[in-house]
Design a protein around this motif. Structure first.
Motif, PDB file in Angstrom:
ATOM      1  N   THR A   5       0.833  -1.212   0.000  1.00  0.00           N
ATOM      2  CA  THR A   5       0.000   0.000   0.000  1.00  0.00           C
ATOM      3  C   THR A   5       0.862   1.254   0.000  1.00  0.00           C
ATOM      4  O   THR A   5       0.591   2.211  -0.739  1.00  0.00           O
ATOM      5  CB  THR A   5      -0.930   0.006   1.225  1.00  0.00           C
ATOM      6  N   ILE A   6       1.915   1.253   0.823  1.00  0.00           N
ATOM      7  CA  ILE A   6       2.813   2.402   0.883  1.00  0.00           C
ATOM      8  C   ILE A   6       3.473   2.634  -0.470  1.00  0.00           C
ATOM      9  O   ILE A   6       3.574   3.769  -0.950  1.00  0.00           O
ATOM     10  CB  ILE A   6       3.874   2.193   1.975  1.00  0.00           C
ATOM     11  N   ALA A   7       3.914   1.549  -1.125  1.00  0.00           N
ATOM     12  CA  ALA A   7       4.560   1.676  -2.431  1.00  0.00           C
ATOM     13  C   ALA A   7       3.585   2.208  -3.480  1.00  0.00           C
ATOM     14  O   ALA A   7       3.950   3.054  -4.318  1.00  0.00           O
ATOM     15  CB  ALA A   7       5.128   0.327  -2.866  1.00  0.00           C
ATOM     16  N   LEU A   8       2.338   1.728  -3.463  1.00  0.00           N
ATOM     17  CA  LEU A   8       1.339   2.206  -4.424  1.00  0.00           C
ATOM     18  C   LEU A   8       1.019   3.680  -4.211  1.00  0.00           C
ATOM     19  O   LEU A   8       0.915   4.448  -5.177  1.00  0.00           O
ATOM     20  CB  LEU A   8       0.067   1.360  -4.310  1.00  0.00           C
ATOM     21  N   LEU A  54      20.236  10.705  -0.591  1.00  0.00           N
ATOM     22  CA  LEU A  54      20.875  10.458   0.696  1.00  0.00           C
ATOM     23  C   LEU A  54      19.918   9.784   1.672  1.00  0.00           C
ATOM     24  O   LEU A  54      20.280   8.812   2.347  1.00  0.00           O
ATOM     25  CB  LEU A  54      21.381  11.777   1.288  1.00  0.00           C
ATOM     26  N   VAL A  55      18.695  10.297   1.734  1.00  0.00           N
ATOM     27  CA  VAL A  55      17.705   9.720   2.661  1.00  0.00           C
ATOM     28  C   VAL A  55      17.362   8.294   2.249  1.00  0.00           C
ATOM     29  O   VAL A  55      17.272   7.388   3.093  1.00  0.00           O
ATOM     30  CB  VAL A  55      16.439  10.597   2.715  1.00  0.00           C
ATOM     31  N   LEU A  56      17.181   8.056   0.941  1.00  0.00           N
ATOM     32  CA  LEU A  56      16.887   6.701   0.473  1.00  0.00           C
ATOM     33  C   LEU A  56      18.026   5.739   0.825  1.00  0.00           C
ATOM     34  O   LEU A  56      17.791   4.615   1.277  1.00  0.00           O
ATOM     35  CB  LEU A  56      16.667   6.707  -1.045  1.00  0.00           C
ATOM     36  N   LEU A 186       9.847  12.379   2.317  1.00  0.00           N
ATOM     37  CA  LEU A 186      10.586  11.813   1.195  1.00  0.00           C
ATOM     38  C   LEU A 186       9.722  11.743  -0.058  1.00  0.00           C
ATOM     39  O   LEU A 186      10.176  12.099  -1.162  1.00  0.00           O
ATOM     40  CB  LEU A 186      11.099  10.432   1.566  1.00  0.00           C
ATOM     41  N   CYS A 187       8.477  11.300   0.098  1.00  0.00           N
ATOM     42  CA  CYS A 187       7.563  11.250  -1.050  1.00  0.00           C
ATOM     43  C   CYS A 187       7.291  12.648  -1.592  1.00  0.00           C
ATOM     44  O   CYS A 187       7.162  12.847  -2.812  1.00  0.00           O
ATOM     45  CB  CYS A 187       6.252  10.569  -0.647  1.00  0.00           C
ATOM     46  N   SER A 188       7.207  13.634  -0.717  1.00  0.00           N
ATOM     47  CA  SER A 188       6.989  15.015  -1.146  1.00  0.00           C
ATOM     48  C   SER A 188       8.173  15.516  -1.970  1.00  0.00           C
ATOM     49  O   SER A 188       7.994  16.155  -3.016  1.00  0.00           O
ATOM     50  CB  SER A 188       6.779  15.927   0.068  1.00  0.00           C
ATOM     51  N   TRP A 189       9.381  15.216  -1.500  1.00  0.00           N
ATOM     52  CA  TRP A 189      10.569  15.608  -2.270  1.00  0.00           C
ATOM     53  C   TRP A 189      10.561  14.963  -3.655  1.00  0.00           C
ATOM     54  O   TRP A 189      10.831  15.623  -4.658  1.00  0.00           O
ATOM     55  CB  TRP A 189      11.833  15.184  -1.522  1.00  0.00           C
ATOM     56  N   LEU A 190      10.257  13.670  -3.684  1.00  0.00           N
ATOM     57  CA  LEU A 190      10.258  12.960  -4.971  1.00  0.00           C
ATOM     58  C   LEU A 190       9.158  13.473  -5.889  1.00  0.00           C
ATOM     59  O   LEU A 190       9.356  13.587  -7.104  1.00  0.00           O
ATOM     60  CB  LEU A 190      10.090  11.462  -4.716  1.00  0.00           C
ATOM     61  N   ALA A 191       7.994  13.788  -5.317  1.00  0.00           N
ATOM     62  CA  ALA A 191       6.904  14.337  -6.124  1.00  0.00           C
ATOM     63  C   ALA A 191       7.301  15.692  -6.710  1.00  0.00           C
ATOM     64  O   ALA A 191       7.034  15.977  -7.903  1.00  0.00           O
ATOM     65  CB  ALA A 191       5.640  14.473  -5.281  1.00  0.00           C
ATOM     66  N   ALA A 214      10.686   5.252 -13.919  1.00  0.00           N
ATOM     67  CA  ALA A 214      11.507   5.829 -12.854  1.00  0.00           C
ATOM     68  C   ALA A 214      10.706   5.964 -11.560  1.00  0.00           C
ATOM     69  O   ALA A 214      11.202   5.651 -10.465  1.00  0.00           O
ATOM     70  CB  ALA A 214      12.029   7.194 -13.289  1.00  0.00           C
ATOM     71  N   ALA A 215       9.465   6.422 -11.657  1.00  0.00           N
ATOM     72  CA  ALA A 215       8.605   6.545 -10.474  1.00  0.00           C
ATOM     73  C   ALA A 215       8.330   5.180  -9.861  1.00  0.00           C
ATOM     74  O   ALA A 215       8.332   5.014  -8.631  1.00  0.00           O
ATOM     75  CB  ALA A 215       7.291   7.229 -10.849  1.00  0.00           C
ATOM     76  N   LEU A 216       8.128   4.166 -10.720  1.00  0.00           N
ATOM     77  CA  LEU A 216       7.896   2.809 -10.219  1.00  0.00           C
ATOM     78  C   LEU A 216       9.136   2.269  -9.512  1.00  0.00           C
ATOM     79  O   LEU A 216       9.033   1.595  -8.474  1.00  0.00           O
ATOM     80  CB  LEU A 216       7.505   1.894 -11.381  1.00  0.00           C
ATOM     81  N   SER A 217      10.315   2.579 -10.051  1.00  0.00           N
ATOM     82  CA  SER A 217      11.563   2.107  -9.443  1.00  0.00           C
ATOM     83  C   SER A 217      11.752   2.692  -8.046  1.00  0.00           C
ATOM     84  O   SER A 217      12.124   1.976  -7.103  1.00  0.00           O
ATOM     85  CB  SER A 217      12.754   2.481 -10.330  1.00  0.00           C
ATOM     86  N   VAL A 218      11.486   3.991  -7.900  1.00  0.00           N
ATOM     87  CA  VAL A 218      11.622   4.623  -6.587  1.00  0.00           C
ATOM     88  C   VAL A 218      10.594   4.044  -5.617  1.00  0.00           C
ATOM     89  O   VAL A 218      10.887   3.809  -4.437  1.00  0.00           O
ATOM     90  CB  VAL A 218      11.475   6.151  -6.705  1.00  0.00           C
ATOM     91  N   SER A 219       9.384   3.799  -6.104  1.00  0.00           N
ATOM     92  CA  SER A 219       8.342   3.216  -5.252  1.00  0.00           C
ATOM     93  C   SER A 219       8.729   1.809  -4.811  1.00  0.00           C
ATOM     94  O   SER A 219       8.475   1.412  -3.663  1.00  0.00           O
ATOM     95  CB  SER A 219       7.005   3.175  -6.012  1.00  0.00           C
ATOM     96  N   CYS A 220       9.368   1.049  -5.705  1.00  0.00           N
ATOM     97  CA  CYS A 220       9.841  -0.295  -5.337  1.00  0.00           C
ATOM     98  C   CYS A 220      10.931  -0.211  -4.270  1.00  0.00           C
ATOM     99  O   CYS A 220      11.015  -1.085  -3.392  1.00  0.00           O
ATOM    100  CB  CYS A 220      10.364  -1.018  -6.574  1.00  0.00           C
ATOM    101  N   ALA A 221      11.771   0.842  -4.348  1.00  0.00           N
ATOM    102  CA  ALA A 221      12.784   1.022  -3.316  1.00  0.00           C
ATOM    103  C   ALA A 221      12.128   1.245  -1.952  1.00  0.00           C
ATOM    104  O   ALA A 221      12.571   0.683  -0.937  1.00  0.00           O
ATOM    105  CB  ALA A 221      13.682   2.208  -3.669  1.00  0.00           C
TER     106      ALA A 221
END
Length: 252
Positions: A5-8, A54-56, A186-191, A214-221
């Protein structure tokens, strides 16, 4: 929320930033998307990208350490149980009941943490269990007749204490959690980062597909981070092999 759910949610927010960037490009006046503006946005996006990376990296490292610590604890638990069983076996036939109790306890632990149907986790049963305390009491109630038996009893009681300490360490480790605020930030930064991509990228299927991947890859991380941070649950979890291996050595 579960890791899936978090990844989605993260994917929707991040890729949504890309779509919002496409919208902004068409809505903003031309002088807002000229070369000078593009350079300024690139500088800001580079700073955000560095902070997010860095955070990731820190989150991946922390979650991997949590998984490794739990796996090491499981291995040590299996080794301590085998050693305790061997020590009690050398004491004499008087310890048969205690050794049977140890074997049943280990068998129940495996069934509770790794149920055949991965629908429920009954770790709370282990938290409330007093079996280790009963094993310790049974060992302390032994009546050694020789110096050797007294030494063995003392060693067995120390191993029993070690098992109890290891059990509570594993229980406490499972309560480690990633701050929800940290994930939101972190999600806000990526968005925001993907919004900047969408503002200056051409709108064609190739660009949209690449940004989506790319968005899917970050979500998988993020999915991997949350999964490794809960080593007794989910898809990425510690193996039960060390305890099954220990079961094969007990009672012999």
């Amino acid at each position: 929320m579960s890791s899936i759910t978090i990844a989605l949610v993260a994917f929707v927010c991040i890729f949504g930033g890309t779509l919002f960037g496409f919208f902004l490009r068409s809505a903003l006046p031309p002088h807002h998307v000229n070369e000078e503006s593009k350079e300024a946005v690139k500088m800001g996006a580079g700073l955000v990208a560095t902070m997010a990376a860095l955070v990731l990296g820190l989150l991946v490292s922390s979650s991997k350490n949590t998984l490794d610590e739990m796996n090491t604890g499981i291995v040590n638990l299996g080794a301590k149980v085998i050693l305790l069983d061997r020590v009690l076996a050398s004491y004499g036939p008087e310890t048969k009941d205690v050794r049977d109790m140890i074997r049943n306890t280990l068998d129940n632990t495996i069934r509770y943490i790794w149920p055949e149907e991965h629908t429920t986790q009954r770790i709370d049963v282990i938290v409330k269990s007093t079996t280790l305390e009963k094993i310790h009491a049974s060992i302390s109630n032994l009546q050694p007749q020789t110096d050797t038996q007294r030494r063995i009893q003392s060693e067995a009681m120390q191993l029993s204490n070690d098992l109890a300490l290891l059990r509570w360490t594993l229980i406490e480790q499972r309560h480690k959690s990633i701050s929800a605020i940290l994930l939101v930030v972190l999600c806000s930064w990526l968005a925001m980062l993907f919004t900047s991509f969408g503002m200056f990228a051409p709108r064609n299927p190739t660009v949209i597909t690449v940004l989506g991947i790319a968005a899917l890859s970050v979500s998988c991380a993020l999915f991997i981070i949350v999964e490794m941070n809960n080593p007794l649950e989910g898809i990425i979890r510690v193996s039960s092999v060390p305890l099954h291996s220990a079961m094969g050595f007990l009672g012999k």
